[in-house]
Design a protein around this motif. Structure first.
Motif, PDB file in Angstrom:
ATOM      1  N   SER A 117     130.008   1.948  92.307  1.00 18.39           N
ATOM      2  CA  SER A 117     131.160   2.831  92.118  1.00 18.39           C
ATOM      3  C   SER A 117     131.332   3.122  90.630  1.00 18.39           C
ATOM      4  CB  SER A 117     132.427   2.213  92.708  1.00 18.39           C
ATOM      5  OG  SER A 117     132.710   0.984  92.107  1.00 18.39           O
ATOM      6  N   PHE A 118     131.826   4.305  90.348  1.00 18.57           N
ATOM      7  CA  PHE A 118     132.067   4.712  88.964  1.00 18.57           C
ATOM      8  C   PHE A 118     133.077   5.857  88.951  1.00 18.57           C
ATOM      9  CE2 PHE A 118     128.281   6.747  90.605  1.00 18.57           C
ATOM     10  CZ  PHE A 118     128.414   8.082  90.275  1.00 18.57           C
ATOM     11  N   GLU A 119     133.711   6.036  87.820  1.00 15.61           N
ATOM     12  CA  GLU A 119     134.727   7.072  87.628  1.00 15.61           C
ATOM     13  C   GLU A 119     134.140   8.159  86.737  1.00 15.61           C
ATOM     14  OE1 GLU A 119     137.721   6.515  89.142  1.00 15.61           O
ATOM     15  OE2 GLU A 119     137.008   4.527  89.763  1.00 15.61           O
ATOM     16  N   THR A 120     134.211   9.390  87.186  1.00 11.74           N
ATOM     17  CA  THR A 120     133.661  10.496  86.401  1.00 11.74           C
ATOM     18  C   THR A 120     134.567  11.710  86.514  1.00 11.74           C
ATOM     19  OG1 THR A 120     131.398   9.738  86.791  1.00 11.74           O
ATOM     20  CG2 THR A 120     131.653  12.007  86.081  1.00 11.74           C
ATOM     21  N   GLY A 121     134.734  12.405  85.389  1.00  9.90           N
ATOM     22  CA  GLY A 121     135.457  13.666  85.376  1.00  9.90           C
ATOM     23  C   GLY A 121     134.476  14.819  85.336  1.00  9.90           C
ATOM     24  N   HIS A 122     134.918  15.968  85.831  1.00  6.51           N
ATOM     25  CA  HIS A 122     134.077  17.161  85.751  1.00  6.51           C
ATOM     26  C   HIS A 122     134.940  18.394  85.947  1.00  6.51           C
ATOM     27  CE1 HIS A 122     133.092  17.699  90.359  1.00  6.51           C
ATOM     28  NE2 HIS A 122     134.334  17.313  90.169  1.00  6.51           N
ATOM     29  N   ALA A 123     134.334  19.547  85.772  1.00  6.30           N
ATOM     30  CA  ALA A 123     134.960  20.837  86.060  1.00  6.30           C
ATOM     31  C   ALA A 123     133.851  21.744  86.573  1.00  6.30           C
ATOM     32  CB  ALA A 123     135.598  21.434  84.804  1.00  6.30           C
ATOM     33  N   LEU A 124     134.196  22.586  87.547  1.00  4.06           N
ATOM     34  CA  LEU A 124     133.200  23.483  88.130  1.00  4.06           C
ATOM     35  C   LEU A 124     133.373  24.884  87.553  1.00  4.06           C
ATOM     36  CD1 LEU A 124     133.217  22.278  91.839  1.00  4.06           C
ATOM     37  CD2 LEU A 124     131.799  21.496  89.925  1.00  4.06           C
ATOM     38  N   TYR A 125     132.484  25.224  86.651  1.00  4.09           N
ATOM     39  CA  TYR A 125     132.492  26.515  85.976  1.00  4.09           C
ATOM     40  C   TYR A 125     132.353  27.660  86.979  1.00  4.09           C
ATOM     41  CZ  TYR A 125     130.310  30.430  83.506  1.00  4.09           C
ATOM     42  OH  TYR A 125     129.980  31.673  83.035  1.00  4.09           O
ATOM     43  N   GLY A 126     133.283  28.617  86.914  1.00  2.00           N
ATOM     44  CA  GLY A 126     133.215  29.806  87.756  1.00  2.00           C
ATOM     45  C   GLY A 126     133.731  29.620  89.168  1.00  2.00           C
TER      46      GLY A 126
ATOM     47  N   GLU B 251     120.434   3.941  84.887  1.00  2.00           N
ATOM     48  CA  GLU B 251     120.190   5.382  85.046  1.00  2.00           C
ATOM     49  C   GLU B 251     121.427   6.188  85.420  1.00  2.00           C
ATOM     50  OE1 GLU B 251     117.414   7.068  84.330  1.00  2.00           O
ATOM     51  OE2 GLU B 251     116.456   5.200  83.704  1.00  2.00           O
ATOM     52  N   ILE B 252     122.345   5.593  86.178  1.00  2.00           N
ATOM     53  CA  ILE B 252     123.471   6.353  86.706  1.00  2.00           C
ATOM     54  C   ILE B 252     124.816   5.795  86.224  1.00  2.00           C
ATOM     55  CG2 ILE B 252     124.582   7.277  88.788  1.00  2.00           C
ATOM     56  CD1 ILE B 252     121.505   8.037  88.394  1.00  2.00           C
ATOM     57  N   VAL B 253     125.135   4.586  86.622  1.00  2.17           N
ATOM     58  CA  VAL B 253     126.476   4.048  86.388  1.00  2.17           C
ATOM     59  C   VAL B 253     126.814   3.998  84.900  1.00  2.17           C
ATOM     60  CG1 VAL B 253     128.023   2.084  86.751  1.00  2.17           C
ATOM     61  CG2 VAL B 253     126.436   2.782  88.564  1.00  2.17           C
ATOM     62  N   ASP B 254     125.953   3.412  84.095  1.00  2.00           N
ATOM     63  CA  ASP B 254     126.239   3.313  82.657  1.00  2.00           C
ATOM     64  C   ASP B 254     126.347   4.683  81.997  1.00  2.00           C
ATOM     65  OD1 ASP B 254     126.214   0.575  82.906  1.00  2.00           O
ATOM     66  OD2 ASP B 254     124.285   0.281  81.902  1.00  2.00           O
TER      67      ASP B 254
ATOM     68  N   ASP C 276     129.755   6.644  84.245  1.00  2.00           N
ATOM     69  CA  ASP C 276     131.060   6.007  84.376  1.00  2.00           C
ATOM     70  C   ASP C 276     131.952   6.360  83.186  1.00  2.00           C
ATOM     71  OD1 ASP C 276     133.005   4.409  85.631  1.00  2.00           O
ATOM     72  OD2 ASP C 276     132.444   2.677  84.402  1.00  2.00           O
ATOM     73  N   HIS C 277     133.123   6.854  83.490  1.00  7.80           N
ATOM     74  CA  HIS C 277     134.111   7.269  82.499  1.00  7.80           C
ATOM     75  C   HIS C 277     133.580   8.340  81.542  1.00  7.80           C
ATOM     76  CE1 HIS C 277     136.216   3.849  84.157  1.00  7.80           C
ATOM     77  NE2 HIS C 277     137.319   4.398  83.679  1.00  7.80           N
ATOM     78  N   ALA C 278     132.702   9.179  82.058  1.00  8.69           N
ATOM     79  CA  ALA C 278     132.211  10.341  81.318  1.00  8.69           C
ATOM     80  C   ALA C 278     132.829  11.593  81.929  1.00  8.69           C
ATOM     81  CB  ALA C 278     130.689  10.432  81.412  1.00  8.69           C
ATOM     82  N   THR C 279     132.765  12.680  81.182  1.00 10.37           N
ATOM     83  CA  THR C 279     133.157  13.988  81.701  1.00 10.37           C
ATOM     84  C   THR C 279     131.896  14.841  81.708  1.00 10.37           C
ATOM     85  OG1 THR C 279     135.351  13.737  80.736  1.00 10.37           O
ATOM     86  CG2 THR C 279     134.727  15.944  81.436  1.00 10.37           C
TER      87      THR C 279
ATOM     88  N   ASN D  60     133.871  15.045  69.772  1.00  7.06           N
ATOM     89  CA  ASN D  60     134.300  14.772  68.397  1.00  7.06           C
ATOM     90  C   ASN D  60     135.406  13.724  68.332  1.00  7.06           C
ATOM     91  OD1 ASN D  60     132.455  16.603  67.388  1.00  7.06           O
ATOM     92  ND2 ASN D  60     133.932  18.283  67.274  1.00  7.06           N
ATOM     93  N   ARG D  61     136.157  13.598  69.417  1.00  6.46           N
ATOM     94  CA  ARG D  61     137.238  12.607  69.475  1.00  6.46           C
ATOM     95  C   ARG D  61     136.783  11.295  70.119  1.00  6.46           C
ATOM     96  NH1 ARG D  61     142.694  14.629  68.931  1.00  6.46           N
ATOM     97  NH2 ARG D  61     142.617  16.791  68.253  1.00  6.46           N
ATOM     98  N   GLY D  62     135.467  11.153  70.302  1.00  4.35           N
ATOM     99  CA  GLY D  62     134.918   9.900  70.788  1.00  4.35           C
ATOM    100  C   GLY D  62     134.795   9.765  72.296  1.00  4.35           C
ATOM    101  N   HIS D  63     135.002  10.858  73.019  1.00  9.26           N
ATOM    102  CA  HIS D  63     134.862  10.813  74.473  1.00  9.26           C
ATOM    103  C   HIS D  63     133.402  10.994  74.865  1.00  9.26           C
ATOM    104  CE1 HIS D  63     139.185  11.073  75.568  1.00  9.26           C
ATOM    105  NE2 HIS D  63     139.257  11.555  74.347  1.00  9.26           N
ATOM    106  N   HIS D  64     133.031  10.391  75.980  1.00 11.43           N
ATOM    107  CA  HIS D  64     131.660  10.502  76.484  1.00 11.43           C
ATOM    108  C   HIS D  64     131.555  11.754  77.351  1.00 11.43           C
ATOM    109  CE1 HIS D  64     127.708   9.534  77.768  1.00 11.43           C
ATOM    110  NE2 HIS D  64     128.038   9.124  78.977  1.00 11.43           N
ATOM    111  N   VAL D  65     130.821  12.742  76.855  1.00  9.61           N
ATOM    112  CA  VAL D  65     130.642  14.016  77.554  1.00  9.61           C
ATOM    113  C   VAL D  65     129.164  14.188  77.867  1.00  9.61           C
ATOM    114  CG1 VAL D  65     130.858  16.523  77.370  1.00  9.61           C
ATOM    115  CG2 VAL D  65     132.633  15.048  76.396  1.00  9.61           C
TER     116      VAL D  65
END
Length: 150
Positions: A11-20, A68-71, A74-77, A94-99
């Motif tokens: 399990s892992f937490e990930t943010g995203h947005a679907l362009y268009g 390969e996946i979780v690390d 996880d907690h990336a956008t 630039n603000r230190g977030h994992h993108v």
């Protein structure tokens, strides 16, 4: 000799947005993903092997999927690299977030294909990836099967 499938869940937490996209998922949001990884092979029969009876040590499978996946996710956008959210992605970085910028729309369907490719590259030659199930919400998931993709 028996052929056995074994499955390990992550399990892992990930943010995203679907362009268009024409719905709410065009906005940045996140999911508590659950990933089930099923591999197939024959258990080790050499009585001198410390992994006697195992198809693959669950710890070895965990190491591959974690690296390969979780690390990575996880907690990336995750954004499509062609998104107009690129400025937001740069600001977050630039603000230190994992993108993570990917060359696909970060849907569960596309992510599960990406994950399959990454995991297959790391498996020992005698072990095959059988399937992946990426659960995005309690009621929605995408599945990848090797038999559908050969």
């Amino acid at each position: 000799m028996s052929t056995i499938r074994i499955t390990k869940q992550f399990s892992f937490e990930t943010g995203h947005a679907l362009y268009g996209y024409d719905g709410k998922c065009r906005n940045v949001h996140g999911h508590s993903y659950k990933l089930s990884v099923t591999v197939i092979g024959s258990p080790i029969t050499d009585p001198n092997n410390v992994k006697l009876g195992m198809v693959i040590d669950f710890g070895d499978l965990k190491k591959i999927v974690k690296e390969e996946i979780v690390d990575q996710f996880d907690h990336a956008t995750v954004f499509n690299q062609n998104t107009p959210h690129k400025e937001l992605a740069e600001e977050l970085s630039n603000r230190g977030h994992h993108v993570i910028l990917v060359d696909y729309q970060p849907t569960s369907e596309n992510m599960v294909v990406d994950f399959a490719i990454k995991i297959q590259k790391r498996l020992p030659s005698h072990i095959k990836l059988f399937s992946l199930r990426l659960q995005e919400t309690e009621s929605s998931y995408a599945e990848w099967y090797a038999s559908d993709n050969s």
